[in-house]
Design a protein around this motif. Structure first.
Motif, PDB file in Angstrom:
ATOM      1  N   HIS A 230       0.850  -1.196   0.000  1.00  0.00           N
ATOM      2  CA  HIS A 230       0.000   0.000   0.000  1.00  0.00           C
ATOM      3  C   HIS A 230       0.886   1.247   0.000  1.00  0.00           C
ATOM      4  CE1 HIS A 230      -3.755  -2.145   0.558  1.00  0.00           C
ATOM      5  NE2 HIS A 230      -3.194  -2.860   1.525  1.00  0.00           N
ATOM      6  N   ARG A 231       0.594   2.147  -0.923  1.00  0.00           N
ATOM      7  CA  ARG A 231       1.375   3.371  -1.033  1.00  0.00           C
ATOM      8  C   ARG A 231       0.516   4.575  -0.703  1.00  0.00           C
ATOM      9  NH1 ARG A 231       6.718   1.924  -1.096  1.00  0.00           N
ATOM     10  NH2 ARG A 231       7.062   0.242  -2.597  1.00  0.00           N
ATOM     11  N   TRP A 232       1.116   5.472   0.073  1.00  0.00           N
ATOM     12  CA  TRP A 232       0.423   6.705   0.455  1.00  0.00           C
ATOM     13  C   TRP A 232       1.213   7.890  -0.055  1.00  0.00           C
ATOM     14  CZ3 TRP A 232      -4.159   6.608   3.336  1.00  0.00           C
ATOM     15  CH2 TRP A 232      -4.532   5.352   3.806  1.00  0.00           C
ATOM     16  N   THR A 233       0.503   8.938  -0.432  1.00  0.00           N
ATOM     17  CA  THR A 233       1.163  10.166  -0.853  1.00  0.00           C
ATOM     18  C   THR A 233       0.442  11.349  -0.230  1.00  0.00           C
ATOM     19  OG1 THR A 233       1.914  11.446  -2.784  1.00  0.00           O
ATOM     20  CG2 THR A 233      -0.255  10.445  -2.925  1.00  0.00           C
ATOM     21  N   ARG A 234       1.136  12.447  -0.127  1.00  0.00           N
ATOM     22  CA  ARG A 234       0.533  13.672   0.407  1.00  0.00           C
ATOM     23  C   ARG A 234       0.488  14.707  -0.705  1.00  0.00           C
ATOM     24  NH1 ARG A 234      -0.797  15.373   5.329  1.00  0.00           N
ATOM     25  NH2 ARG A 234       0.160  13.526   6.273  1.00  0.00           N
ATOM     26  N   ILE A 235      -0.728  15.113  -1.075  1.00  0.00           N
ATOM     27  CA  ILE A 235      -0.933  16.067  -2.162  1.00  0.00           C
ATOM     28  C   ILE A 235      -1.655  17.281  -1.612  1.00  0.00           C
ATOM     29  CG2 ILE A 235      -1.985  16.468  -4.421  1.00  0.00           C
ATOM     30  CD1 ILE A 235      -1.767  13.499  -4.943  1.00  0.00           C
ATOM     31  N   GLN A 236      -1.004  18.439  -1.740  1.00  0.00           N
ATOM     32  CA  GLN A 236      -1.600  19.696  -1.279  1.00  0.00           C
ATOM     33  C   GLN A 236      -2.077  19.596   0.171  1.00  0.00           C
ATOM     34  OE1 GLN A 236      -1.648  22.543  -2.874  1.00  0.00           O
ATOM     35  NE2 GLN A 236      -0.759  21.793  -4.767  1.00  0.00           N
ATOM     36  N   GLY A 237      -1.322  18.878   1.002  1.00  0.00           N
ATOM     37  CA  GLY A 237      -1.608  18.883   2.417  1.00  0.00           C
ATOM     38  C   GLY A 237      -2.484  17.760   2.932  1.00  0.00           C
ATOM     39  N   PHE A 238      -3.064  16.905   2.049  1.00  0.00           N
ATOM     40  CA  PHE A 238      -3.863  15.816   2.584  1.00  0.00           C
ATOM     41  C   PHE A 238      -3.316  14.469   2.099  1.00  0.00           C
ATOM     42  CE2 PHE A 238      -5.901  16.782  -1.414  1.00  0.00           C
ATOM     43  CZ  PHE A 238      -6.281  15.548  -1.916  1.00  0.00           C
ATOM     44  N   LYS A 239      -3.482  13.447   2.949  1.00  0.00           N
ATOM     45  CA  LYS A 239      -2.916  12.129   2.715  1.00  0.00           C
ATOM     46  C   LYS A 239      -3.874  11.289   1.884  1.00  0.00           C
ATOM     47  CE  LYS A 239      -0.348   8.576   5.265  1.00  0.00           C
ATOM     48  NZ  LYS A 239      -0.038   8.043   6.607  1.00  0.00           N
ATOM     49  N   LEU A 240      -3.315  10.567   0.912  1.00  0.00           N
ATOM     50  CA  LEU A 240      -4.139   9.805  -0.018  1.00  0.00           C
ATOM     51  C   LEU A 240      -3.471   8.474  -0.312  1.00  0.00           C
ATOM     52  CD1 LEU A 240      -6.442   9.557  -2.146  1.00  0.00           C
ATOM     53  CD2 LEU A 240      -4.910  10.705  -3.748  1.00  0.00           C
ATOM     54  N   GLU A 241      -4.245   7.393  -0.207  1.00  0.00           N
ATOM     55  CA  GLU A 241      -3.746   6.069  -0.570  1.00  0.00           C
ATOM     56  C   GLU A 241      -3.887   5.877  -2.075  1.00  0.00           C
ATOM     57  OE1 GLU A 241      -4.438   1.299   0.433  1.00  0.00           O
ATOM     58  OE2 GLU A 241      -5.879   2.816   1.117  1.00  0.00           O
ATOM     59  N   LEU A 242      -2.806   5.483  -2.743  1.00  0.00           N
ATOM     60  CA  LEU A 242      -2.812   5.300  -4.190  1.00  0.00           C
ATOM     61  C   LEU A 242      -3.417   3.944  -4.545  1.00  0.00           C
ATOM     62  CD1 LEU A 242       0.757   6.668  -5.003  1.00  0.00           C
ATOM     63  CD2 LEU A 242      -1.430   7.817  -5.393  1.00  0.00           C
ATOM     64  N   PRO A 243      -4.106   3.844  -5.680  1.00  0.00           N
ATOM     65  CA  PRO A 243      -4.658   2.551  -6.107  1.00  0.00           C
ATOM     66  C   PRO A 243      -3.552   1.514  -6.314  1.00  0.00           C
ATOM     67  CG  PRO A 243      -5.628   4.356  -7.360  1.00  0.00           C
ATOM     68  CD  PRO A 243      -4.496   4.940  -6.579  1.00  0.00           C
ATOM     69  N   GLY A 244      -3.890   0.238  -6.078  1.00  0.00           N
ATOM     70  CA  GLY A 244      -2.941  -0.844  -6.271  1.00  0.00           C
ATOM     71  C   GLY A 244      -2.894  -1.309  -7.715  1.00  0.00           C
ATOM     72  N   PHE A 245      -2.379  -2.529  -7.920  1.00  0.00           N
ATOM     73  CA  PHE A 245      -2.124  -3.027  -9.272  1.00  0.00           C
ATOM     74  C   PHE A 245      -3.400  -3.097 -10.116  1.00  0.00           C
ATOM     75  CE2 PHE A 245      -2.002  -6.600 -12.261  1.00  0.00           C
ATOM     76  CZ  PHE A 245      -0.929  -6.224 -13.057  1.00  0.00           C
TER      77      PHE A 245
END
Length: 369
Positions: A230-245
């Motif tokens: 599971h990958r998470w990223t922070r975009i413009q201040g909020f945390k978001l889990e990226l879709p998987g395969f």
């Protein structure tokens, strides 16, 4: 309809699908704030400001160059030949363009569908289709996707009980879907049509191939990266889990269908003498779209046209311009008008349902026990 546990029960009172009542005081400000929140200290803010200035200068440079090319090209356009090019467009070309436009917007509804799956939100397809179609149709024409498409999505999805933070995340995931498809089509075009594209961009074929391999390698690396865990990223201040395969693969497939259908609209409207295969044309179309997005011009207008007029190897500039104008009408203007009609019909139905519910309650209150 199953609703995520984050939604308060009181927000769902009186909701009946698309005709339900809006939640009490939907917080549009908090939705927009999800994009503008900043983290970090002064150094972080300074870096963001520098990046913003560089991006603005880059966008202005693209727009200025496109305007120069467009003015130079239009100065040599013969109005009589332009009118003849319009008249030469056959009905079957227009019908094909309309059908491909419908296919493109159908694929766009999948953008929101994938995002909702990733966010574990269950929403009827009718709601998803309405939100997706209207937001993209308005955004494509007016530009400024955060304000236009985002506001439309907030208005519709908030009726289904989706929180502002989830709607913001949905918008980001849908945007990632679009760019994944653009990278894939550009990479494949540069690899397998390197020689043909070199006649258009004046790069050596091996340079085009290397760029394509690098882009495809980056896309494969991203796919592997989101697949291993599971990958998470922070975009413009909020945390978001990226879709998987699986969902990332679905994103790529949907975006390729959408972009190829959209490219097919313009390809179907081009004069028969264009002499360019669809595979190459799709890569050129995506490149022109990318420049239009980078310029921040509403709908990429001017930048997209200048790029296509400059790159396409068609002797008749009038024929290309006529095709571009018809493309704007079919792919942009008609969906834009239809989107506002659907939004008006949805709002009218919602108001009528609220009125009917109020009348029903008033009548039931007067009935004796």
């Amino acid at each position: 309809m199953a609703i995520n546990e984050e939604v308060r029960p009181e927000r769902m009172k009186g909701r009946r699908g698309l005709g339900g009542s809006l939640p009490q005081k939907p917080n549009l400000h908090s939705w927009l704030a999800s994009f503008s929140a900043e983290g970090g200290g002064e150094d972080h803010k300074r870096r963001r400001q520098i990046a913003t200035y560089i991006g603005a200068c880059f966008s202005l440079g693209i727009a200025a160059l496109a305007i120069f090319v467009l003015i130079h090209t239009l100065a040599h356009i013969n109005p009589g030949q332009l009118r003849a090019a319009f008249d030469a467009t056959e009905n079957n070309q227009i019908l094909a363009a309309l059908g491909l436009t419908a296919l493109s917007f159908l694929a766009l509804t999948g953008y929101d569908g994938v995002a909702l799956l990733q966010l574990r939100q269950k929403v009827p397809y009718t709601t998803t289709a309405l939100a997706s179609f209207t937001s993209y149709a308005i955004c494509f024409t007016l530009g400024f996707p955060l304000i236009t498409a985002g506001t439309v999505r907030f208005w519709i999805y908030s009726q289904a009980g989706i929180s502002p933070a989830k709607i913001a995340s949905l918008t980001v995931i849908a945007g990632v879907t679009y760019w994944l498809g653009m990278v894939f089509i550009l990479a494949i075009g540069l690899i397998f049509r390197a020689g043909m594209i070199s006649q258009l961009d004046h790069f050596a074929p091996h340079i085009n191939m290397l760029i394509g391999i690098a882009a495809l390698g980056g896309l494969v690396a991203y796919l592997v990266w989101v697949s291993v865990e599971h990958r998470w990223t922070r975009i413009q201040g909020f945390k978001l889990e990226l879709p998987g395969f699986k969902l990332t693969t679905a994103q790529i497939v949907l975006s390729v269908i959408d972009l190829c259908a959209a490219a097919g609209v313009l390809y179907a409207l081009l004069p028969d003498t264009h002499g360019i295969d669809f595979f190459t044309f799709a890569a050129v179309y995506v490149f022109a779209c990318a420049l239009g997005i980078a310029s921040y011009a509403p709908g990429g207008i001017g930048v997209f046209e200048a790029t296509m007029l400059k790159i396409l190897p068609i002797p008749s500039q009038e024929g290309v311009l006529a095709s571009l104008l018809m493309f704007r009408i079919i792919y942009y203007l008609i969906p834009f008008v239809l989107a506002f009609a659907l939004l008006g019909a949805n709002e009218g139905y919602r108001r009528w349902s609220d009125l009917r519910e109020a009348m029903r309650r008033a009548t039931s209150d007067k009935d004796p026990d």
